[in-house]
Write an enzyme that holds these catalytic residues in place. Structure first.
Site, PDB file in Angstrom:
ATOM      1  N   PRO A  10     -45.029 -19.558  48.799  1.00 30.52           N
ATOM      2  CA  PRO A  10     -43.946 -18.889  48.093  1.00 30.52           C
ATOM      3  C   PRO A  10     -43.365 -17.686  48.834  1.00 30.52           C
ATOM      4  CG  PRO A  10     -46.053 -18.439  47.048  1.00 30.52           C
ATOM      5  CD  PRO A  10     -46.286 -19.532  48.054  1.00 30.52           C
ATOM      6  N   ASN A  11     -42.064 -17.611  48.759  1.00 32.23           N
ATOM      7  CA  ASN A  11     -41.265 -16.495  49.297  1.00 32.23           C
ATOM      8  C   ASN A  11     -41.129 -16.494  50.818  1.00 32.23           C
ATOM      9  OD1 ASN A  11     -40.569 -15.204  46.796  1.00 32.23           O
ATOM     10  ND2 ASN A  11     -42.722 -14.642  46.640  1.00 32.23           N
ATOM     11  N   ARG A  18     -35.460 -10.084  54.482  1.00 33.63           N
ATOM     12  CA  ARG A  18     -35.808  -8.924  53.655  1.00 33.63           C
ATOM     13  C   ARG A  18     -37.085  -8.294  54.223  1.00 33.63           C
ATOM     14  NH1 ARG A  18     -32.291 -11.061  50.816  1.00 33.63           N
ATOM     15  NH2 ARG A  18     -32.110 -11.353  48.589  1.00 33.63           N
ATOM     16  N   TYR A  23     -42.359  -7.831  57.640  1.00 34.01           N
ATOM     17  CA  TYR A  23     -42.377  -9.243  58.051  1.00 34.01           C
ATOM     18  C   TYR A  23     -41.539  -9.557  59.287  1.00 34.01           C
ATOM     19  CZ  TYR A  23     -44.554  -9.822  53.492  1.00 34.01           C
ATOM     20  OH  TYR A  23     -45.405  -9.725  52.423  1.00 34.01           O
ATOM     21  N   ASN A  74     -49.790 -20.764  55.818  1.00 30.63           N
ATOM     22  CA  ASN A  74     -49.511 -19.443  55.276  1.00 30.63           C
ATOM     23  C   ASN A  74     -49.175 -19.666  53.809  1.00 30.63           C
ATOM     24  OD1 ASN A  74     -48.731 -16.933  54.499  1.00 30.63           O
ATOM     25  ND2 ASN A  74     -47.318 -16.578  56.207  1.00 30.63           N
ATOM     26  N   ALA A  77     -48.689 -15.457  48.691  1.00 24.76           N
ATOM     27  CA  ALA A  77     -49.497 -14.809  47.651  1.00 24.76           C
ATOM     28  C   ALA A  77     -50.540 -15.749  47.049  1.00 24.76           C
ATOM     29  CB  ALA A  77     -48.578 -14.267  46.563  1.00 24.76           C
ATOM     30  N   GLU A  98     -55.868 -20.477  58.445  1.00 29.88           N
ATOM     31  CA  GLU A  98     -55.035 -19.625  57.574  1.00 29.88           C
ATOM     32  C   GLU A  98     -54.292 -18.618  58.430  1.00 29.88           C
ATOM     33  OE1 GLU A  98     -57.194 -17.853  54.259  1.00 29.88           O
ATOM     34  OE2 GLU A  98     -55.984 -16.048  54.445  1.00 29.88           O
ATOM     35  N   HIS A 100     -51.269 -15.295  58.498  1.00 30.81           N
ATOM     36  CA  HIS A 100     -50.389 -14.345  57.821  1.00 30.81           C
ATOM     37  C   HIS A 100     -49.592 -13.596  58.868  1.00 30.81           C
ATOM     38  CE1 HIS A 100     -52.326 -15.104  54.051  1.00 30.81           C
ATOM     39  NE2 HIS A 100     -53.486 -15.018  54.683  1.00 30.81           N
ATOM     40  N   ARG A 107     -53.190  -3.693  54.087  1.00 32.84           N
ATOM     41  CA  ARG A 107     -52.269  -3.557  52.954  1.00 32.84           C
ATOM     42  C   ARG A 107     -53.058  -3.366  51.647  1.00 32.84           C
ATOM     43  NH1 ARG A 107     -47.890  -8.154  53.275  1.00 32.84           N
ATOM     44  NH2 ARG A 107     -46.896  -6.745  51.784  1.00 32.84           N
TER      45      ARG A 107
END
Ligand code: CA2
Length: 152
Positions: A10-11, A18, A23, A74, A77, A98, A100, A107
């Protein structure tokens, strides 16, 4: 032939549009383009997907895992919330890494835990979109080794 499925949650369709401080400025289409070029050079079959839906991500994992393809994932969330994604990787015995873009450990606390990490061969985070390149470079020799091994 070695096959790698790069799965995005998601996203991640917003990548490069953004929050550039977190990112970066490369879009998901840009990531796909880079990986496609690497895959051609390495003689690897590449599938690149994104979805905002958890169940669809489960289906993508199952497809890749049951076909014997490696997975670079990835999960966004869902990394921090989804037992279903972990079960899909474990249940299909998929070889998965995995990734990111950001360093999740630098974070918020809730990003420090991953349900998937224990069923992945490894985790790469914090290198911007180069995290995907590093994961691709890591997974290809593992898949080649697995392909070369006769089934027990
Ligand atoms: O750093 C990563 O790659 C993440 O997987 C990105 C997820 C976040 O929930 C994870 O904790 C770490 C967020 C997906 C990207 O969301 C964006 C939102 C706005 C602009 C660009 C991306």
């Amino acid at each position: 032939m070695v096959a790698v499925h790069v799965l995005n949650g998601p996203n991640l369709n917003l990548l490069g549009t953004r929050e550039p401080a977190t990112y970066g400025a490369v879009t998901l289409a840009g990531v796909e383009e880079r990986l496609k070029a690497k895959a051609v050079a390495a003689g690897v079959e590449l599938t690149f997907r994104q979805t905002n839906y958890e169940g669809e991500l489960v289906s993508f994992i199952q497809q890749a895992g049951l076909a014997g393809a490696g997975i670079v994932i990835n999960a966004g969330a869902y990394t921090h919330t989804s037992v279903a994604l972990r079960d899909a990787i474990k249940g299909t015995e998929a070889l998965a890494i995995e990734v990111h873009v950001s360093n999740v450990h630098a974070r918020e606390e809730f990003r420090h835990h991953s349900y998937m990490a224990p069923v992945c061969v490894g985790v790469i985070c914090g290198f911007g979109v180069a995290s995907y390149d590093l994961a691709f470079d890591a997974i290809v020799p593992l898949l080649q080794k697995r392909l070369a091994k006769p089934a027990a």
